[in-house]
Design a protein around this motif. Structure first.
Motif, short mmCIF file in Angstrom:
data_model
loop_
_atom_site.label_atom_id
_atom_site.label_comp_id
_atom_site.label_asym_id
_atom_site.label_seq_id
_atom_site.Cartn_x
_atom_site.Cartn_y
_atom_site.Cartn_z
N SER A 96 0.45 2.84 -2.66
CA SER A 96 1.68 3.65 -2.79
C SER A 96 2.57 3.49 -1.55
O SER A 96 3.79 3.41 -1.68
CB SER A 96 1.32 5.12 -3.01
OG SER A 96 0.76 5.70 -1.85
N ILE A 97 1.95 3.43 -0.37
CA ILE A 97 2.74 3.22 0.86
C ILE A 97 3.37 1.83 0.84
O ILE A 97 4.55 1.66 1.20
CB ILE A 97 1.86 3.40 2.11
CG1 ILE A 97 1.37 4.84 2.22
CG2 ILE A 97 2.64 3.03 3.37
CD1 ILE A 97 0.39 5.09 3.36
N PHE A 98 2.60 0.82 0.43
CA PHE A 98 3.12 -0.55 0.40
C PHE A 98 4.28 -0.68 -0.60
O PHE A 98 5.32 -1.26 -0.29
CB PHE A 98 2.02 -1.54 0.04
CG PHE A 98 2.50 -2.96 -0.05
CD1 PHE A 98 2.72 -3.70 1.10
CD2 PHE A 98 2.77 -3.54 -1.28
CE1 PHE A 98 3.18 -5.00 1.03
CE2 PHE A 98 3.23 -4.84 -1.36
CZ PHE A 98 3.44 -5.57 -0.20
N ILE A 99 4.11 -0.14 -1.80
CA ILE A 99 5.16 -0.24 -2.82
C ILE A 99 6.40 0.55 -2.38
O ILE A 99 7.53 0.07 -2.52
CB ILE A 99 4.65 0.26 -4.18
CG1 ILE A 99 3.53 -0.66 -4.70
CG2 ILE A 99 5.78 0.33 -5.20
CD1 ILE A 99 2.78 -0.11 -5.90
N GLY A 100 6.18 1.75 -1.85
CA GLY A 100 7.30 2.54 -1.36
C GLY A 100 8.03 1.82 -0.24
O GLY A 100 9.28 1.79 -0.20
N GLY A 101 7.29 1.21 0.68
CA GLY A 101 7.90 0.46 1.77
C GLY A 101 8.68 -0.74 1.28
O GLY A 101 9.74 -1.08 1.82
N THR A 102 8.19 -1.38 0.23
CA THR A 102 8.90 -2.53 -0.37
C THR A 102 10.24 -2.09 -0.94
O THR A 102 11.26 -2.79 -0.77
CB THR A 102 8.04 -3.17 -1.46
OG1 THR A 102 6.78 -3.59 -0.89
CG2 THR A 102 8.74 -4.38 -2.07
N ILE A 103 10.27 -0.95 -1.60
CA ILE A 103 11.53 -0.42 -2.14
C ILE A 103 12.50 -0.10 -0.99
O ILE A 103 13.71 -0.38 -1.08
CB ILE A 103 11.25 0.82 -2.99
CG1 ILE A 103 10.53 0.42 -4.28
CG2 ILE A 103 12.56 1.57 -3.32
CD1 ILE A 103 10.03 1.58 -5.10
N THR A 140 8.84 9.40 -3.69
CA THR A 140 8.19 9.82 -4.94
C THR A 140 6.94 8.98 -5.22
O THR A 140 5.90 9.50 -5.62
CB THR A 140 9.17 9.71 -6.11
OG1 THR A 140 10.32 10.53 -5.85
CG2 THR A 140 8.52 10.16 -7.41
N ILE A 141 7.04 7.68 -4.98
CA ILE A 141 5.90 6.79 -5.20
C ILE A 141 4.74 7.17 -4.27
O ILE A 141 3.58 7.18 -4.67
CB ILE A 141 6.33 5.32 -4.97
CG1 ILE A 141 7.23 4.88 -6.12
CG2 ILE A 141 5.11 4.40 -4.87
CD1 ILE A 141 7.86 3.53 -5.92
N VAL A 142 5.06 7.50 -3.02
CA VAL A 142 4.03 7.91 -2.07
C VAL A 142 3.33 9.18 -2.56
O VAL A 142 2.10 9.31 -2.48
CB VAL A 142 4.65 8.12 -0.67
CG1 VAL A 142 3.70 8.91 0.22
CG2 VAL A 142 4.96 6.79 -0.02
N ALA A 176 6.59 8.11 8.65
CA ALA A 176 6.46 9.36 7.89
C ALA A 176 5.22 9.34 7.02
O ALA A 176 4.43 10.30 7.00
CB ALA A 176 7.71 9.57 7.03
N ALA A 177 5.02 8.25 6.29
CA ALA A 177 3.86 8.15 5.40
C ALA A 177 2.56 8.14 6.19
O ALA A 177 1.58 8.78 5.80
CB ALA A 177 3.98 6.88 4.54
N LEU A 178 2.56 7.42 7.32
CA LEU A 178 1.35 7.33 8.14
C LEU A 178 0.98 8.69 8.74
O LEU A 178 -0.19 9.02 8.87
CB LEU A 178 1.58 6.31 9.26
CG LEU A 178 0.38 5.95 10.14
CD1 LEU A 178 -0.77 5.45 9.28
CD2 LEU A 178 0.77 4.90 11.17
N SER A 179 1.99 9.48 9.07
CA SER A 179 1.71 10.81 9.62
C SER A 179 1.05 11.71 8.58
O SER A 179 0.16 12.50 8.90
CB SER A 179 3.00 11.45 10.16
OG SER A 179 3.90 11.74 9.11
#
Length: 361
Positions: free
Chosen positions: A73-80, A107-109, A221-224
């Protein structure tokens, strides 16, 4: 530990190889940054450099990171986010369009299971959020941090360096908590950022653009959320401290514009780096000063996580006062002196008058 150092080195090497190629692509595609009244640089510069960071990250992700639901989810969100930033670097899309890309990524995350579900408070307190509250809080956090890093991207190497310091602190914290997934994300991104800084530190050969600043902000943000769900002491104080420079700069920008009755999203030249430049610091010294401030915040976060709760509360209070005084001193609130420094000056004048009265002057 050795394997993580190896991953960091591989990510750095990949960015060193990818950045010159991305630079050529940016020039050919027309993704360049032209000088204007708000910008510090005086010549046309290729941007899109964040694509090199993403390429390095993507290769390392597929090679080394377990493909869990959260990781994907983090990878796909980051790609967007990268696609959104790249389009903006080339075509200058509207803020609403960029915000839409960030909302989709956030939202994906959340669909991947990363949500702010509770706040751990001092002295064994806890606030649990229902999904109705968890979703908007997580959305606000992800979008807020993403844009905060984007806002400080105003000098050569500034956003990359500050993000690198934050990633180092997060990686150390994740290592202390034995959070393998967070460590992997942290060291891979850190290696990619270090590699990019060889081309981005003053004088820069390429800018990271929105492709890079939005991508780094999103991942921080996602990593936190991924790494600090179970921190015993006030779950979000630690990542807020680690991200102290971009978050505080954004906060004071909002307050400053509100006080001066200006549109909240209207750009200005009163961010921290602008203020330090106006005080006479050189480009390079300004960046190093902000690096130092960011390092103090990051170190404070690590120490805070190991402190007793009563000491942590006192520490946070003192740090907030120092932050406010520092922001007022450099002019983040505007040219007029802020309330704390005004109080200090009034107190000093009062003491001088009392001293003069006692001495008979």
């Amino acid at each position: 530990m050795a394997v993580y150092v190896m991953y960091l080195a591989i990510a750095m090497a990949l960015t060193l190889v990818a950045t010159p190629l991305v630079k050529k692509l940016a020039v050919r595609w027309g993704a360049v940054d032209k000088p204007d009244h708000r910008k510090v640089h005086t010549r046309i510069m290729p941007r899109l450099g964040g694509l090199a960071i993403y390429i390095s990250f993507a290769i390392c992700f597929f090679l080394f990171v377990p493909k869990t639901k959260e990781a994907l989810s983090i990878f796909i969100g980051g790609t967007i986010i990268v696609i959104t930033g790249a389009i903006d670097d080339r075509y200058q899309i509207s803020p609403k369009a960029k915000l839409l890309g960030q909302i989709i990524a956030a939202t994906i995350v959340m669909v991947g299971g990363l949500r702010v579900e509770l706040f751990n408070l001092p002295f064994d307190g806890q606030i649990n959020f229902s999904w109705l509250l968890s979703i908007p809080i997580t959305m606000l956090w992800v979008v807020g941090v993403t844009n905060a890093v984007n806002l400080i991207d105003g000098l050569d190497g500034l956003a990359a360096g500050v993000s690198g310091i934050a990633l180092l602190a997060m990686s150390v914290m994740a290592f202390m908590m034995a959070n393998t997934l967070a460590i992997l994300f942290g060291v891979i991104l850190l290696g990619a950022v270090i590699g990019f800084l060889f081309f981005n530190f003053h004088p820069a050969k390429i800018f990271m653009g929105d492709t890079g600043s939005l991508f780094l902000g999103f991942n921080l943000a996602a990593l936190s959320v991924l790494g600090f769900k179970q921190v015993a002491l006030m779950a979000f104080i630690v990542p807020i401290l680690i991200l102290g420079v971009p978050l505080s700069d954004t906060f004071y920008a909002i307050v400053r514009r509100w006080l001066h009755k200006e549109p909240i999203f209207q750009p200005d030249k009163n961010h921290l780096h602008h203020c330090l430049l106006s005080m006479g610091y050189s480009h390079r010294k300004t960046v190093i000063v902000i690096y130092s401030i960011s390092a103090v915040f990051a170190l404070s976060a690590v120490l805070l996580s190991q402190s007793k709760q009563w000491a942590a509360v006192i520490f946070i209070g003192v740090l907030l006062i120092l932050l406010e005084m520092g922001s007022e001193a450099v002019g983040l609130m505007g040219k007029k002196t802020g309330p704390l420094l005004r109080f200090v000056r009034l107190f000093r004048v009062r003491e001088e008058r009392l001293e003069n009265t006692r001495s008979g002057k």
